[in-house]
Design an enzyme around this catalytic site. Structure first.
Site, PDB file in Angstrom:
ATOM      1  CG  HIS A   1      -3.107  -3.255   3.850  1.00  0.00           C
ATOM      2  ND1 HIS A   1      -2.191  -2.555   4.611  1.00  0.00           N
ATOM      3  CD2 HIS A   1      -3.789  -2.323   3.140  1.00  0.00           C
ATOM      4  CE1 HIS A   1      -2.322  -1.268   4.383  1.00  0.00           C
ATOM      5  NE2 HIS A   1      -3.288  -1.095   3.488  1.00  0.00           N
TER       6      HIS A   1
ATOM      7  CB  CYS B   1      -0.981  -0.038   1.173  1.00  0.00           C
ATOM      8  SG  CYS B   1      -2.341   1.144   1.004  1.00  0.00           S
TER       9      CYS B   1
ATOM     10  CD  GLU C   1      -0.114  -5.269   5.883  1.00  0.00           C
ATOM     11  OE1 GLU C   1      -0.377  -4.055   5.904  1.00  0.00           O
ATOM     12  OE2 GLU C   1       0.106  -5.910   4.828  1.00  0.00           O
TER      13      GLU C   1
END
Length: 258
Positions: free
Chosen positions: A202, A78, A204
């Protein structure tokens, strides 16, 4: 293995947690000298303008550019993708400083504002081929950028179909590739160029660690190449020393005249 995670702002803790699941230690990076202690780096998602201001305050940009220039693996998610892009558009007045390295142009807020954030299934054939698992990956897009253009050496790892009618006016104004009204456009959302990896979403923020595993394999490949190069250099030096020693020995032998 130790992986650095730029920890100025954003989702650095989530990246460190994902690395921990894979048995790898992630260390927070906030100062230029800390980059010397790691062989790879993740630049997390967050607010790109704020991250850039903090990076400038800590004088991190020269060190980050050198890190990329040395060919060390770097992954930007991002806001991190924006950092790694050679060019960014759709920025606030005055723009922001970039690290660069990825031959691409990104639009900072391609998918709109915070309330336009979304999740979707992305086709990820390269990730599936290397890491196994499902053919799709759950992409979490939060005020996400989009990649408008890529250079010839950039490998596209994922894209996303966007209805033309839903594109931002600002994107059209920037002469993004146009198609017939009512058609769909494939917007690039993940790329790889050499040792650089970039995702507009994302990973994560999901339980799926395949992107992190993919990046770790990139890191291992670089470490193996470095080790091989050092070994070859050592052998070469040793050979040179042997030749030099033999030459010196011959020179030191007494010369008898008859």
């Amino acid at each position: 293995m130790v992986v650095g995670v730029l920890a100025l702002q954003g989702s650095f803790n989530e990246h460190i947690a994902a690395l921990r699941k894979l048995g790898v230690k992630g260390v927070e990076i906030r100062k230029p000298e800390q980059l010397d202690q790691v062989g790879s780096l993740i630049i997390p998602g967050g607010e790109s303008t704020t991250m850039a201001k903090l990076a400038e305050y800590h004088n991190l940009f020269p060190a980050l550019r050198e890190f990329v220039k040395l060919g060390k693996p770097v992954w930007g998610t991002c806001a991190g993708l924006i950092f790694l892009a050679n060019k960014a558009v759709g920025q606030k007045t005055g723009g922001q400083e970039l690290v660069g390295g990825l031959d691409c142009t990104v639009h900072r807020n391609f998918f709109g504002s915070q309330i336009q954030s979304f999740e979707t299934e992305l086709s990820v054939p390269e990730i599936t081929a290397k890491e196994g698992g499902p053919e799709t990956f759950r992409g979490v897009f939060i005020r996400a950028p989009g990649i408008l253009e890529v250079g010839p050496k950039v490998e596209v790892l994922a894209d996303y179909s966007v209805p033309s009618g839903k594109l931002l006016d600002s994107v059209s104004a920037l002469e993004a590739p146009q198609e017939n009204a009512g058609s769909e456009k494939r917007v690039i959302v993940a790329v790889k160029q050499g040792n650089l990896l970039g995702t507009a979403f994302h990973p994560e923020l999901t339980a799926d660690t395949r992107w992190h595993s993919y990046f770790l394999k990139m890191t291992n490949e670089v470490r193996a190449e470095d080790a091989s190069s050092k070994a070859s250099s050592s052998i070469s030096m040793a050979g040179g020393e042997d030749a030099s020693s033999k030459e010196q020995l011959q020179t030191d032998l007494p010369i008898y005249q008859w």
